[in-house]
Design a protein around this motif. Structure first.
Motif, PDB file in Angstrom:
ATOM      1  N   ALA A   1       0.883  -1.363  -0.059  1.00 21.51           N
ATOM      2  CA  ALA A   1       0.042  -0.029  -0.115  1.00 21.51           C
ATOM      3  C   ALA A   1       0.909   1.406   0.093  1.00 21.51           C
ATOM      4  O   ALA A   1       0.651   2.321  -0.505  1.00 21.51           O
ATOM      5  CB  ALA A   1      -1.133   0.090   1.319  1.00 21.51           C
ATOM      6  N   PRO A   2       2.030   1.436   0.615  1.00 18.21           N
ATOM      7  CA  PRO A   2       2.742   2.509   0.802  1.00 18.21           C
ATOM      8  C   PRO A   2       3.316   2.815  -0.591  1.00 18.21           C
ATOM      9  O   PRO A   2       3.849   3.937  -0.889  1.00 18.21           O
ATOM     10  CB  PRO A   2       3.941   2.361   1.729  1.00 18.21           C
ATOM     11  N   ASP A   3       3.455   1.780  -1.478  1.00 19.82           N
ATOM     12  CA  ASP A   3       3.951   2.193  -2.729  1.00 19.82           C
ATOM     13  C   ASP A   3       3.204   3.374  -3.719  1.00 19.82           C
ATOM     14  O   ASP A   3       3.599   3.591  -4.759  1.00 19.82           O
ATOM     15  CB  ASP A   3       3.847   0.791  -3.683  1.00 19.82           C
ATOM     16  N   PHE A   4       1.999   3.426  -3.170  1.00 22.29           N
ATOM     17  CA  PHE A   4       1.137   4.727  -3.765  1.00 22.29           C
ATOM     18  C   PHE A   4       1.406   5.869  -3.373  1.00 22.29           C
ATOM     19  O   PHE A   4       0.903   6.909  -3.810  1.00 22.29           O
ATOM     20  CB  PHE A   4      -0.412   4.246  -3.584  1.00 22.29           C
ATOM     21  N   LEU A   5       2.231   6.039  -2.272  1.00 24.23           N
ATOM     22  CA  LEU A   5       2.518   7.284  -1.719  1.00 24.23           C
ATOM     23  C   LEU A   5       3.531   7.949  -2.350  1.00 24.23           C
ATOM     24  O   LEU A   5       4.466   7.298  -2.541  1.00 24.23           O
ATOM     25  CB  LEU A   5       2.802   7.413  -0.020  1.00 24.23           C
ATOM     26  N   PRO A   6       3.430   9.261  -2.765  1.00 26.56           N
ATOM     27  CA  PRO A   6       4.827   9.773  -3.286  1.00 26.56           C
ATOM     28  C   PRO A   6       5.798  10.122  -2.403  1.00 26.56           C
ATOM     29  O   PRO A   6       5.707  10.121  -1.087  1.00 26.56           O
ATOM     30  CB  PRO A   6       4.192  11.380  -3.744  1.00 26.56           C
TER      31      PRO A   6
ATOM     32  N   ALA B   1      -9.446  14.559  -5.517  1.00 26.44           N
ATOM     33  CA  ALA B   1      -9.313  13.938  -6.951  1.00 26.44           C
ATOM     34  C   ALA B   1      -7.373  14.266  -7.379  1.00 26.44           C
ATOM     35  O   ALA B   1      -7.069  13.373  -7.737  1.00 26.44           O
ATOM     36  CB  ALA B   1      -9.988  14.759  -7.847  1.00 26.44           C
ATOM     37  N   ALA B   2      -7.128  15.356  -6.677  1.00 22.70           N
ATOM     38  CA  ALA B   2      -6.012  15.668  -7.242  1.00 22.70           C
ATOM     39  C   ALA B   2      -4.823  14.762  -6.335  1.00 22.70           C
ATOM     40  O   ALA B   2      -3.864  14.194  -6.928  1.00 22.70           O
ATOM     41  CB  ALA B   2      -5.235  17.139  -6.921  1.00 22.70           C
ATOM     42  N   SER B   3      -5.058  14.492  -5.316  1.00 19.33           N
ATOM     43  CA  SER B   3      -4.179  13.469  -4.370  1.00 19.33           C
ATOM     44  C   SER B   3      -4.220  12.240  -4.793  1.00 19.33           C
ATOM     45  O   SER B   3      -3.196  11.429  -4.854  1.00 19.33           O
ATOM     46  CB  SER B   3      -4.714  13.615  -2.952  1.00 19.33           C
ATOM     47  N   VAL B   4      -5.505  11.656  -5.148  1.00 17.82           N
ATOM     48  CA  VAL B   4      -5.763  10.401  -5.689  1.00 17.82           C
ATOM     49  C   VAL B   4      -4.893  10.086  -6.997  1.00 17.82           C
ATOM     50  O   VAL B   4      -4.170   8.969  -6.991  1.00 17.82           O
ATOM     51  CB  VAL B   4      -7.247  10.124  -5.801  1.00 17.82           C
ATOM     52  N   LEU B   5      -4.867  11.160  -7.825  1.00 19.24           N
ATOM     53  CA  LEU B   5      -4.177  10.915  -9.062  1.00 19.24           C
ATOM     54  C   LEU B   5      -2.965  10.913  -9.008  1.00 19.24           C
ATOM     55  O   LEU B   5      -2.140  10.112  -9.469  1.00 19.24           O
ATOM     56  CB  LEU B   5      -4.849  12.155 -10.068  1.00 19.24           C
ATOM     57  N   LYS B   6      -2.369  11.705  -8.069  1.00 18.33           N
ATOM     58  CA  LYS B   6      -0.800  11.769  -7.585  1.00 18.33           C
ATOM     59  C   LYS B   6      -0.512  10.355  -7.037  1.00 18.33           C
ATOM     60  O   LYS B   6       0.540   9.948  -7.549  1.00 18.33           O
ATOM     61  CB  LYS B   6      -0.578  12.853  -6.610  1.00 18.33           C
ATOM     62  N   CYS B   7      -1.258   9.819  -6.483  1.00 17.77           N
ATOM     63  CA  CYS B   7      -1.090   8.436  -5.949  1.00 17.77           C
ATOM     64  C   CYS B   7      -1.021   7.280  -7.032  1.00 17.77           C
ATOM     65  O   CYS B   7      -0.037   6.385  -7.166  1.00 17.77           O
ATOM     66  CB  CYS B   7      -2.078   7.754  -4.807  1.00 17.77           C
ATOM     67  N   LEU B   8      -1.715   7.481  -7.923  1.00 15.67           N
ATOM     68  CA  LEU B   8      -1.700   6.545  -9.117  1.00 15.67           C
ATOM     69  C   LEU B   8      -0.626   6.701  -9.913  1.00 15.67           C
ATOM     70  O   LEU B   8      -0.009   5.629 -10.338  1.00 15.67           O
ATOM     71  CB  LEU B   8      -2.820   6.785  -9.925  1.00 15.67           C
ATOM     72  N   GLN B   9      -0.310   7.900 -10.074  1.00 15.52           N
ATOM     73  CA  GLN B   9       0.897   8.242 -10.848  1.00 15.52           C
ATOM     74  C   GLN B   9       2.398   7.762 -10.285  1.00 15.52           C
ATOM     75  O   GLN B   9       3.225   7.352 -10.905  1.00 15.52           O
ATOM     76  CB  GLN B   9       1.134   9.642 -11.236  1.00 15.52           C
TER      77      GLN B   9
ATOM     78  N   GLY C   1       7.332   4.837  -9.844  1.00 21.44           N
ATOM     79  CA  GLY C   1       8.231   4.188  -8.873  1.00 21.44           C
ATOM     80  C   GLY C   1       8.661   4.991  -7.991  1.00 21.44           C
ATOM     81  O   GLY C   1       9.771   4.956  -7.177  1.00 21.44           O
ATOM     82  N   GLN C   2       8.461   6.400  -8.210  1.00 22.53           N
ATOM     83  CA  GLN C   2       9.103   7.506  -7.032  1.00 22.53           C
ATOM     84  C   GLN C   2       8.487   7.434  -6.169  1.00 22.53           C
ATOM     85  O   GLN C   2       7.569   8.519  -5.434  1.00 22.53           O
ATOM     86  CB  GLN C   2       9.279   8.766  -7.694  1.00 22.53           C
ATOM     87  N   ASN C   3       8.188   6.674  -5.205  1.00 22.92           N
ATOM     88  CA  ASN C   3       7.391   6.487  -4.071  1.00 22.92           C
ATOM     89  C   ASN C   3       8.147   6.612  -2.630  1.00 22.92           C
ATOM     90  O   ASN C   3       9.377   6.443  -2.560  1.00 22.92           O
ATOM     91  CB  ASN C   3       6.619   4.959  -3.909  1.00 22.92           C
TER      92      ASN C   3
END
Length: 536
Positions: A311-316, A447-455, A460-462
C-alpha cells in the motif's frame, strides 16, 4: 642549620608531602563529579506530574548533535556551566482562564501550577548570584523590564518575588545549593516541606517508584503523570479537543463530556523517557491501562505478522505525513475500541456512541463503518500531502469490492468509471471525494491527491519511510516550522537556511498498556524548550 642535616631533610620532606597532599585534595574537589541526589525527595507526594533531568548540560548538548542543528546553527551555546545541574519540574495543579478575543469568540488558556527545583551542587553565594542576574534577566524578558523584584531572608534561605505591571507573579527560593522556581508560592512551600521531611515526598509514592524501573543511566529525561494528574489533564483535553473538532455546540458538549470519562476510567498512569541513539532522540511513552482494558486489547488489537503490504507504494516520496496500520482483523479491532469506550463512559453517552458508530468514519467518505471494515484487509494507510491536511488520501486492501462500494457515501458506482493510470475512478456528485480501484487496492481522497498516488505507482518514485509492517501503527511526519525555533534556543540560527526535519512514531500494545516510541532530531525535549522560551 646545615642543608644536609637529618632534621632539615625531615622538614623538607614533610613540607613537600603537605604541599602534594593539599594540592591533590584541591584538584579532587575542583574536578570531582558531585554525587547525584534523588530529586523525588524535593517534590510533594500528591504531585500530579513529575519530570526530571539528571544532567542539564548533557541533555542540552545531546539536542545539538544532529544534522538538522548543524545545518541551521551558526554557533552553539556553551552549556558547560550547567554540567551536573539536576532539574525536576513538579506540577501541583492546573488553572483555567478565558481570554475574550471578540464578542463571540474567546480562547481558553490552561496554566499549570509548577515548581522547577534545580540542584546546582554549587555554593549558595553562587546560586544567589545566578538568581539575581541570569534568572532575573529571564523573568524581565518575559514579564517586562518593569517587573519588580523583591528579596527577603526567610526560613534559612532567600525568597524572591517578581511582580509584573499586570499583576502576574513568579517566585523563587534559594536554600543552600538548591533553587525552587515557579508560578505558585504555595506549590513552592509544599516542595520545601517535602524537602525538609515535614510532609511525605514522592520517595514514598509507590506508583512512581514502580515507574522508575524504566529509568536508565542513559536517560536524558524522565517523566511521570499520576492517576490524579491524568484525571485533571483529561478534563482539559476534553474541552480542548471539543473546540478543535467542531463548531457545533451540542457536539462540543458531547465530546467534552465523554472524553474525560474515557481517559479517567481506562488510563492508570503515563511514563516518559528520552534517550539519544544513532538516529536522534528517542522518546518512549508508556500508557498504563487498567487490567480489564489491557486484557481486551491484547485479544482484539492483534497484528498480522505475515502482512507484506505494498500500500505505501502509492504514496509519493514527498508526502508530508503518513500512517501505516497493521490490524489482523480491522472489524474486531473497531468493535473492541467502541465497546471499551462505551463501557467507560456514562450509560446514555455509551449508548449514543454505539448507536451512531457506523457514521464515525464519514470524514473519510465511509457511511457504514462496520460493513467497510469487514470488507478490507489488514493494512490501512492514511496520508497528508500538505501541513494543513487539505490534501489527503487513504489506501486500503480490498477483500470484497462490492461490499466496499456499498459502504462509501455519495458516489454512484453504477455509473461508468473514468479510466486513468490503469485504475477505475468514480467521483462523488459534489466532486469532493474520489474513489480509485486498482489491483486489489482502494484509494479514497480528493481528486488531485488520488491521481498523484496513481502516478506514483506508475513511475516508482514512492515513499520509502516504512521498511516493515509495524506492531500496530507506524507514523512518519515532517516538521515544517519547529526546527528553527528549537535551534534558536540552543544556539544562533542562520535565518537564510531552511531545513525540514521529520519524525517516526511506532505504536504497539503490551500486556499492560500502550507503548509509543518516537525518533526525531530534537524529541519532546525540543518542543518543551520552545514552549518555555515563548511563554509570556
Amino acid at each position: 642549620m646545615r642543608i644536609n642535616s637529618p632534621k632539615y631533610r625531615l622538614y623538607f620532606f614533610i613540607s613537600i608531602f603537605c604541599l602534594l597532599f593539599f594540592t591533590s585534595l584541591f584538584l579532587i574537589f575542583i574536578y570531582r563529579t558531585p554525587p547525584k541526589v534523588d530529586l523525588r525527595g524535593f517534590a510533594p507526594n500528591d504531585a500530579l506530574a513529575y519530570f526530571e533531568v539528571d544532567d542539564l548540560s548533557k541533555t542540552l548538548d545531546a539536542l545539538t548533535e544532529n544534522k538538522t542543528f548543524q545545518e541551521l546553527a551558526e554557533s552553539k551555546k556553551d552549556f558547560s556551566a550547567l554540567k551536573n545541574v539536576q532539574i525536576a519540574v513538579v506540577v501541583t495543579g492546573f488553572e483555567t482562564s478565558e481570554k475574550q478575543i471578540t464578542d463571540e469568540n474567546s480562547i481558553l488558556n490552561f496554566q499549570p501550577h509548577f515548581v522547577a527545583v534545580a540542584e546546582t551542587h554549587a555554593w549558595e553565594f553562587q546560586v544567589r548570584s545566578l538568581i539575581e542576574n541570569q534568572l532575573n534577566a529571564f523573568v524581565k524578558e518575559r514579564y517586562g523590564e518593569s517587573a519588580k523584584l523583591e528579596m527577603s531572608d526567610k526560613n534559612g534561605g532567600r525568597n524572591y518575588i517578581w511582580t509584573a505591571d499586570d499583576g502576574r507573579k513568579v517566585f523563587a527560593f534559594v536554600e543552600k545549593s538548591r533553587i525552587y522556581f515557579g508560578n505558585d508560592e504555595t506549590a513552592i512551600e509544599k516542595c520545601l516541606a517535602a524537602t525538609r521531611g515535614e510532609t511525605e515526598s514522592l520517595l514514598k509514592n509507590e506508583n512512581l517508584s514502580r515507574a522508575c524501573s524504566l529509568k536508565s543511566e542513559n536517560n536524558l529525561a524522565f517523566g511521570y503523570i499520576s492517576p490524579d494528574g491524568i484525571a485533571q489533564i483529561a478534563n482539559l483535553t476534553g474541552v480542548s479537543t471539543a473546540i478543535k473538532a467542531t463548531e457545533n455546540e451540542e457536539e462540543r458538549s458531547f465530546i467534552a463530556r465523554i472524553l474525560p470519562q474515557i481517559l479517567r476510567n481506562t488510563t492508570r498512569e503515563i511514563v516518559w523517557t528520552a534517550q539519544k541513539n544513532e538516529s536522534g532522540i528517542e522518546d518512549k511513552i508508556y500508557v498504563a491501562l487498567t487490567t480489564e482494558v489491557s486484557s481486551v486489547f491484547k485479544e482484539t488489537l492483534k497484528t498480522n505478522d505475515d502482512n507484506k503490504t505494498n500500500a505505501p507504494d502509492f504514496l509519493p516520496y514527498d508526502v508530508f505525513s503518513a500512517t501505516l496500520y497493521n490490524l489482523k482483523n480491522p472489524l474486531i479491532a473497531w468493535r473492541s475500541l467502541l465497546l471499551v469506550t462505551a463501557k467507560n463512559t456514562d450509560a446514555v453517552s455509551g449508548k449514543l456512541l454505539v448507536q451512531f458508530s457506523g457514521s464515525l468514519l464519514e470524514p473519510y467518505g465511509i457511511s457504514d463503518a462496520e460493513a467497510f471494515l469487514s470488507a478490507i484487509g489488514s493494512d490501512i494507510v492514511t496520508a497528508q500531502f500538505d501541513a494543513e491536511g487539505e490534501k489527503s488520501v487513504s489506501v486500503f486492501t480490498v477483500k470484497n469490492e462490492e461490499k466496499v462500494k456499498k459502504s462509501i457515501a455519495g458516489i454512484n458506482f453504477k455509473s461508468s468509471p473514468e479510466n486513468r493510470e490503469n485504475a477505475e475512478l468514480w467521483q462523488s456528485e459534489d466532486q469532493n471525494l474520489t474513489a480509485a480501484f486498482i489491483e486489489n487496492k482502494l484509494i479514497l481522497g480528493d481528486a488531485a491527491s488520488v491521481l498523484k498516488c496513481l502516478q506514483t505507482k506508475q513511475n516508482g518514485q514512492n515513499f520509502k519511510g516504512f521498511s516493515a509492517a509495524p506492531a500496530i501503527s507506524l507514523t512518519f511526519s515532517k516538521e515544517a516550522d519547529s526546527a528553527k525555533k528549537i535551534v534558536s534556543v540552543l544556539g544562533n540560527v542562520n535565518e537564510n537556511k531552511s531545513v525540514t526535519s521529520s519524525y517516526l512514531t511506532d505504536t504497539s500494545f503490551t500486556k499492560n498498556g500502550i507503548e509509543r516510541k518516537t525518533v526525531s532530531d530534537f524529541g519532546l525535549l525540543g518542543t518543551i524548550l520552545v514552549n518555555i522560551n515563548s511563554e509570556n
